[in-house]
Design a protein around this motif. Structure first.
Motif, PDB file in Angstrom:
ATOM      1  N   GLY A 131     -10.342 -15.941  13.367  1.00  0.00           N
ATOM      2  CA  GLY A 131     -11.631 -15.300  13.124  1.00  0.00           C
ATOM      3  C   GLY A 131     -12.714 -16.337  12.864  1.00  0.00           C
ATOM      4  O   GLY A 131     -13.831 -16.245  13.396  1.00  0.00           O
ATOM      5  N   GLY A 132     -12.384 -17.321  12.044  1.00  0.00           N
ATOM      6  CA  GLY A 132     -13.342 -18.380  11.745  1.00  0.00           C
ATOM      7  C   GLY A 132     -13.731 -19.146  12.996  1.00  0.00           C
ATOM      8  O   GLY A 132     -14.904 -19.480  13.213  1.00  0.00           O
TER       9      GLY A 132
ATOM     10  N   GLU B 176      -8.490  -9.168   9.012  1.00  0.00           N
ATOM     11  CA  GLU B 176      -8.640 -10.553   8.541  1.00  0.00           C
ATOM     12  C   GLU B 176      -9.540 -11.326   9.498  1.00  0.00           C
ATOM     13  O   GLU B 176     -10.438 -12.070   9.078  1.00  0.00           O
ATOM     14  CB  GLU B 176      -7.264 -11.217   8.425  1.00  0.00           C
ATOM     15  N   ALA B 177      -9.326 -11.135  10.818  1.00  0.00           N
ATOM     16  CA  ALA B 177     -10.150 -11.848  11.803  1.00  0.00           C
ATOM     17  C   ALA B 177     -11.612 -11.457  11.655  1.00  0.00           C
ATOM     18  O   ALA B 177     -12.510 -12.309  11.677  1.00  0.00           O
ATOM     19  CB  ALA B 177      -9.650 -11.536  13.216  1.00  0.00           C
ATOM     20  N   THR B 178     -11.829 -10.169  11.476  1.00  0.00           N
ATOM     21  CA  THR B 178     -13.203  -9.681  11.318  1.00  0.00           C
ATOM     22  C   THR B 178     -13.867 -10.324  10.106  1.00  0.00           C
ATOM     23  O   THR B 178     -14.995 -10.816  10.180  1.00  0.00           O
ATOM     24  CB  THR B 178     -13.198  -8.153  11.144  1.00  0.00           C
TER      25      THR B 178
ATOM     26  N   THR C 107     -14.630 -21.738  23.805  1.00  0.00           N
ATOM     27  CA  THR C 107     -14.461 -21.952  22.362  1.00  0.00           C
ATOM     28  C   THR C 107     -14.396 -20.614  21.621  1.00  0.00           C
ATOM     29  O   THR C 107     -13.787 -20.505  20.577  1.00  0.00           O
ATOM     30  CB  THR C 107     -15.623 -22.768  21.775  1.00  0.00           C
ATOM     31  N   LEU C 108     -15.026 -19.618  22.193  1.00  0.00           N
ATOM     32  CA  LEU C 108     -14.995 -18.286  21.571  1.00  0.00           C
ATOM     33  C   LEU C 108     -13.888 -17.427  22.168  1.00  0.00           C
ATOM     34  O   LEU C 108     -13.176 -16.705  21.480  1.00  0.00           O
ATOM     35  CB  LEU C 108     -16.357 -17.619  21.788  1.00  0.00           C
ATOM     36  N   ILE C 109     -13.732 -17.559  23.492  1.00  0.00           N
ATOM     37  CA  ILE C 109     -12.808 -16.664  24.184  1.00  0.00           C
ATOM     38  C   ILE C 109     -11.352 -16.905  23.769  1.00  0.00           C
ATOM     39  O   ILE C 109     -10.615 -15.958  23.486  1.00  0.00           O
ATOM     40  CB  ILE C 109     -12.989 -16.810  25.719  1.00  0.00           C
ATOM     41  N   VAL C 110     -10.950 -18.156  23.684  1.00  0.00           N
ATOM     42  CA  VAL C 110      -9.529 -18.430  23.453  1.00  0.00           C
ATOM     43  C   VAL C 110      -9.043 -17.845  22.127  1.00  0.00           C
ATOM     44  O   VAL C 110      -8.079 -17.058  22.115  1.00  0.00           O
ATOM     45  CB  VAL C 110      -9.251 -19.951  23.542  1.00  0.00           C
ATOM     46  N   PRO C 111      -9.692 -18.122  21.001  1.00  0.00           N
ATOM     47  CA  PRO C 111      -9.204 -17.474  19.769  1.00  0.00           C
ATOM     48  C   PRO C 111      -9.332 -15.951  19.804  1.00  0.00           C
ATOM     49  O   PRO C 111      -8.477 -15.246  19.256  1.00  0.00           O
ATOM     50  CB  PRO C 111     -10.070 -18.067  18.660  1.00  0.00           C
TER      51      PRO C 111
ATOM     52  N   ILE D  62     -16.522 -14.194   5.280  1.00  0.00           N
ATOM     53  CA  ILE D  62     -16.054 -13.893   3.933  1.00  0.00           C
ATOM     54  C   ILE D  62     -14.560 -13.695   3.902  1.00  0.00           C
ATOM     55  O   ILE D  62     -14.004 -13.144   2.961  1.00  0.00           O
ATOM     56  CB  ILE D  62     -16.709 -12.608   3.387  1.00  0.00           C
ATOM     57  N   GLY D  63     -13.893 -14.135   4.962  1.00  0.00           N
ATOM     58  CA  GLY D  63     -12.451 -14.069   4.966  1.00  0.00           C
ATOM     59  C   GLY D  63     -11.929 -15.412   4.501  1.00  0.00           C
ATOM     60  O   GLY D  63     -12.374 -15.946   3.486  1.00  0.00           O
ATOM     61  N   LEU D  64     -11.026 -15.962   5.282  1.00  0.00           N
ATOM     62  CA  LEU D  64     -10.439 -17.260   4.955  1.00  0.00           C
ATOM     63  C   LEU D  64     -11.505 -18.333   5.079  1.00  0.00           C
ATOM     64  O   LEU D  64     -12.358 -18.289   5.953  1.00  0.00           O
ATOM     65  CB  LEU D  64      -9.286 -17.553   5.899  1.00  0.00           C
ATOM     66  N   THR D  65     -11.425 -19.276   4.132  1.00  0.00           N
ATOM     67  CA  THR D  65     -12.389 -20.387   4.203  1.00  0.00           C
ATOM     68  C   THR D  65     -11.656 -21.679   4.516  1.00  0.00           C
ATOM     69  O   THR D  65     -10.439 -21.760   4.351  1.00  0.00           O
ATOM     70  CB  THR D  65     -13.126 -20.534   2.868  1.00  0.00           C
TER      71      THR D  65
END
Lengths: 382, 352, 318
Positions: free
Chosen positions: C271-272, C253-255, C287-291, C261-264
């Motif tokens: 992932g978003g 899902e994260a990918t 901002t990228l590392i934490v999620p 094209i996963g969750l909008t």
């Protein structure tokens, strides 16, 4: 039990198979009524006629093509009388376990009939078949795989009542299960235990209790003690004999251990490669065998007496049992038989009292499927 | 404690490495397993000896420790959970338990070989039997592939596998049960060991094949003058081939005797019960004698004599004192060589 | 007939049972009733792997169900004044500014907390759907065999032939708005094959067991055999595969969400957020590392949990 077979059937003229009195049941209820009818002691209760089971050998994944057949059972006939124990012996692959499954309608017969009180059970279905299943039960070989490991002992022994609720009202079941545990010599308090908490012998008792639950008339025992230790075997055999008298059961006792079969059986059938080689009372088979295979089998049994080891004559067969997918022509045993002649390859010997013994008052006069049947006592020849 | 080799005259050991004593001597061996339910004491002080050319039958039911003892001798016990807290295993006078893993490996297969009950799972299904037989020669004797194959065919002939030359490249599943057991025997024989341990070698086979295999084993043993330890639960097989017998119960030897003596006059109630509880082929018996109760749980072996809860002769002393293996004598004190019974009441048992 | 049993058993017990029969039961069975499940539980409790992973999973579940307990900030409130260049305040635990702000001035901490729900729901949802569907199909194929098995197995093979992520891309692309449920159904549609194969294999082994024979001999119905005898025994391998697969679905899902094209929106997903964080990678890597870390920890927890369950249920694999 031994008394019975001797008094009712004189040893010299034991007809292994009798005339089948078929019951023509027009409706299911009539069939059920016939199945529930009692049978006199000593009368045939189960009559097997020309039973055949071929397992097809197939090739291909989606579109299967038959390329041959394993002839596991190839024309077997016998009678089981009420109250007696019929032993069936033979080596692995002789089809004895398949016979058990056919009698239990766990497999569909390729041909032949199994009459239970005159009804051909291979053609029954629905209510009538369920009634038959209630009356014919089975005890399995391996006490470690014949009990569901996820169910408690109470659930296992109580399951027959769930399937046939008419036998025991719901509120009564727990008590019934405890009584059954008691009957087979287990502590009724073990009702909530799981099978893996018991030893092999105890598990086999659980299996026997399950078989008894519906109060059947016939119990088919497929190698019931061969997975057990020697000291426990005797306990289970004694229990089974006790239960037979108490509940008026008829047994079909399938085993490869010839000594145990002799101990428990009134009559014994010897199977080889899907067919019956010889059948008769225990004395006829063990003390007066006429089929060479029976003689070889008996002589190969190790005797627990070192004194006899030098003197005893042993018939050691050469080679292995041929594949049931491609049995020899004529007599199936001829490839390993020391008496084999041309005739044996051409003509299938019929299971009948050998000509030379017909009408003679001798225990050798019992059915044997050999062209050259002659008596030879291998057990006592020390 | 008495050892049990004194009866049979020890045949001259073959080879140059003459050693005066017995081939194998197990002394006070203990094996235990650590399980979730506690410590299972599988072997509790076993003593036995085997000489060259001699057959010792170790008789016992499941859980008696007969197979565990053999695994300890072979050095194939799973450790952990298994552990050998005590004991010695002398092979030609040297304690194998004190040897390095390397030294033991040299003995295993070359000097002591083992035959298992289930030949199919003991053979590698993806290698031809010829390759597996030849492997012994390639690894241990450094023979070439071709020589090893020739040796393999020779061995298959030796164990009477018909058409050995044609079948040498076949795979284990292409052989019948009896033939596979012969291949196992051939593998065990490959390096001409001094001692063979056969663990229920014929139990999985049909009676008619059983006799063939047992005869073959006995014949080869005579030919090579090997020692043989036959582990079995079958009183019939034992009677046919053994020289002397050790009966095990709950990890101990409860009775030792030369084979004829044991069947004629058992000196331990357990042996006696076993002999009485087997149905006979030559007569239709009455109700079978049954030893009551069940074999003990090895994590909770009863105090005193382990057999006491099932024994018809048990007295107070049986519940408190562990009986040693007493030497068994005639009523008048005459010696009965090789006989011993771990029963406080052996006199009553044997002399009635 | 019904009364016969009662009558006979009573006579049997009414009479004194011969000594031999009573004496045979000397063996004391263990004190407590112990099912295989309780054995497995006994094993599980002793595994550090299980303890660590289940504590983490429990925490994640609480976060997913009650995100409000962990932060007062709204994950959607964008305050451009709080720009992402405003560095995280590492000392201010659990405050909105703790982990800094993203490109649109939303609290990263709050977004990570609120993002848990989507990931966990997708993971658990897909696993449940896949297990039910796969077990059902596998059981039917394995038990009935013959042409039913042939057809179902070929269908399974066809689905197995579709690369999982590629398939998901194609399927999800047909949807404009993609809620959690759409993603669950899409992944389940493609993912049931693994469980079906495991279930089929287990059922084929179990249906040959003597206790199934015994039930048939008693006249048990097919439903009874399937649900009382076969399913409970086939469950162990299915559960093992399912728990291990759960982590995989969360990663998937994260990918997909990362790829867009996963969750909008408006669904918040890790992932978003990782995808959005790419743009500020140089200026504000957190901002990228934490999620990303959250995704990794979650997936790892479920994988460890699956391993622990496998060890307990199937000791042979150890």
């Amino acid at each position: 039990m031994a008394e019975l077979s001797k008094s009712n059937e004189p040893a010299d003229a034991t007809p292994n198979v009798s005339e089948v009195e078929t019951v023509d049941a027009a409706t299911e209820s009539e069939a059920v009524a016939a199945i529930e009818a009692p049978v006199e002691r000593g009368e045939p209760i189960l009559q097997v006629r020309n039973l055949v089971k071929h397992f097809p050998l197939t090739q291909g994944i989606l579109f299967k093509k038959q390329i041959g057949a394993v002839k596991a059972v190839d024309g077997v006939s016998f009678d089981l009388h009420q109250g007696e124990t019929l032993g069936i012996v033979g080596e692995s692959g002789c089809g004895k376990s398949t016979v058990a499954k056919l009698l239990m309608t766990l497999e569909t017969a390729t041909a032949g009939e199994v009459f239970y009180k005159g009804q051909d059970i291979t053609k029954l279905s629905g209510r009538a078949l369920k009634a038959v299943r209630r009356n014919i039960q089975m005890v399995f070989q391996d006490p470690y795989t014949s009990l569901n490991p996820r169910m408690t002992v109470g659930d296992i022994i109580g399951e027959p009542f769930d399937i046939h609720p008419e036998v025991a009202p719901k509120g009564d079941r727990r008590r019934k299960v405890q009584e059954l545990l008691d009957v087979v010599g287990l502590n009724p308090e073990y009702i909530n235990r799981y099978p893996h908490q018991f030893s092999g012998g105890q598990r086999q008792r659980i299996g026997i209790a399950r078989g008894l639950a519906l109060n059947p008339e016939i119990i088919i025992c497929d190698e019931p003690v061969s997975a057990l230790d020697v000291s426990v075997q005797a306990q289970v055999i004694n229990l089974m004999e006790k239960l037979q008298d108490e509940f008026n059961l008829s047994y079909i006792f399938i085993a490869h251990d010839l000594s145990i079969v002799r101990h428990i059986s009134d009559r014994v059938g010897v199977m080889y490669l899907g067919a019956m080689a010889e059948i008769g009372t225990d004395t006829q088979i063990y003390d007066h065998p006429t089929h060479p295979y029976t003689q070889a089998l008996l002589s190969a049994v190790p005797v627990p007496d070192p004194e006899s080891r030098e003197g005893r004559e042993r018939i050691i067969l050469t080679g292995d049992v041929p594949s049931p997918a491609n049995p020899p022509s004529g007599c199936r045993f001829r490839t390993r038989c020391w008496k084999a002649q041309d005739r044996c390859a051409e003509e299938v010997p019929l299971l009948a009292i050998p000509e030379r013994f017909v009408g003679k008052d001798t225990p050798a006069a019992h059915e044997s499927a050999c062209h050259f049947a002659e008596e030879k006592d291998v057990v006592h020849a020390a | 404690m008495t050892t049990i080799d004194k009866t049979s005259s020890v045949p001259a050991p073959r080879g140059s490495d003459d050693f005066g004593g017995p081939l194998l001597e197990v002394r006070d061996l203990h094996v235990e397993f650590h399980t979730r339910d506690g410590v299972a004491k599988a072997v509790n002080g076993v003593n036995y000896t085997v000489s060259a050319g001699e057959t010792l039958a170790v008789l016992g039911e499941s859980g008696s420790g007969k197979s565990v003892t053999a695994q300890a001798i072979m050095g194939i016990l799973d450790m952990p959970p298994g552990r050998i807290p005590k004991g010695e295993i002398f092979f030609r006078g040297e304690d194998m338990l004190k040897m390095s893993a390397d030294e033991r490996r040299k003995i295993r297969g070359r000097k002591i070989a083992m035959i298992f009950q289930d030949a199919l799972s003991s053979l590698n299904p993806v290698l031809s039997v010829g390759y597996q037989l030849g492997e012994m020669f390639r690894v241990h004797q450094g023979l070439s592939k071709k020589e090893a194959k020739a040796k393999a065919i020779e061995l298959m002939d030796k164990v009477k596998i018909p058409a050995a030359k044609a079948r040498v490249d076949d795979y284990p599943h292409q052989f019948s049960g009896g033939m596979r057991q012969r291949i196992m025997i051939a593998m065990a024989l490959a390096l001409e060991p001094d001692l063979i341990i056969a663990d229920e070698p014929t139990t999985a086979l049909d009676v008619t094949v059983q006799a063939q295999v047992m005869d073959l084993l006995a014949e080869l043993q005579r030919e090579y003058n090997m020692g043989l330890i036959l582990i079995t639960h079958d009183l019939g097989v034992v009677a046919d081939v053994a020289d002397k017998i050790a009966v095990m119960y709950a990890g101990r030897i409860v009775e030792t005797a030369p084979v004829h003596e044991l069947y004629k006059r058992p000196a331990h109630p357990y042996t006696k019960g076993l002999l009485d509880s087997i149905p006979r082929l030559d007569q239709k018996g009455q109700e079978l004698y049954a030893i009551k109760g069940l074999p003990p749980n090895l994590t909770r072996i009863p105090s005193g004599c382990a057999f006491n809860p099932r024994c018809p002769m048990a007295q107070d002393i049986c519940r408190t004192d562990i009986p040693a293996l007493f030497p068994v004598t005639e009523r008048d004190g005459g010696e009965l060589p090789g006989r011993g019974s771990a029963c406080h009441f052996w006199k009553e048992t044997i002399h009635g | 007939m019904p009364d016969k049993t009662a009558e006979k058993v009573t006579t049997a017990t009414g009479e004194p049972i011969p000594a031999a029969a009573v004496a045979t039961d000397a063996g004391p069975a263990p004190a407590k009733a112990r099912s295989l499940w309780s054995d497995a539980w006994h094993d599980l409790r002793r595994q550090p792997l299980f303890i660590i992973s289940s504590v983490l999973i429990l925490l994640l579940l609480v976060i997913a169900i009650w995100p409000g307990l962990f932060t007062s900030a709204s994950p959607r409130q964008a305050d451009l004044a709080k720009h992402y260049l405003q560095k995280p305040q590492w000392g201010h635990f659990f405050s909105p500014e703790w982990l800094g702000y993203d490109g649109q001035g939303r609290s990263i901490y709050a977004r990570v907390i609120y993002g848990a729900r989507a990931s966990i729901t997708v993971g658990v949802g897909v696993t449940l759907c896949v297990t039910v569907l796969g077990t059902f199909i596998g059981m039917i194929a394995g038990y009935f065999g013959g042409w039913i098995d042939s057809i179902l197995s070929r269908v399974t093979d066809v689905f197995l032939g579709i690369p999982f992520l590629l398939g998901a891309l194609v399927v999800l692309n047909t949807f404009e708005k993609r809620s959690v449920w759409v993603v669950i159904l899409a992944l389940a549609f493609l993912g049931w094959t693994q469980i079906a194969r495991v279930a089929r294999g287990a059922v084929i082994t179990i249906k040959q067991a003597d206790y199934v024979m015994a039930a048939k001999a008693l006249g048990a119905s097919t439903t009874r055999i399937l649900f009382r005898h076969i399913l409970p025994n086939a469950l162990a391998p299915i559960i093992v595969v399912a728990t291990i697969a759960l982590g995989g679905y969360i990663a998937a899902e994260a990918t997909l969400s990362f790829l867009g094209i996963g969750l909008t929106e408006p669904t918040i997903s890790w992932g978003g957020d990782v995808s959005a964080g790419r743009e500020q990678l140089r200026n504000a890597p957190f901002t990228l590392i934490v999620p990303s870390v959250m995704v990794s920890v979650t997936v790892l927890s479920f994988l460890m949990f699956g391993d622990a369950v496998r060890n307990a249920l199937d000791p042979k694999l150890r």
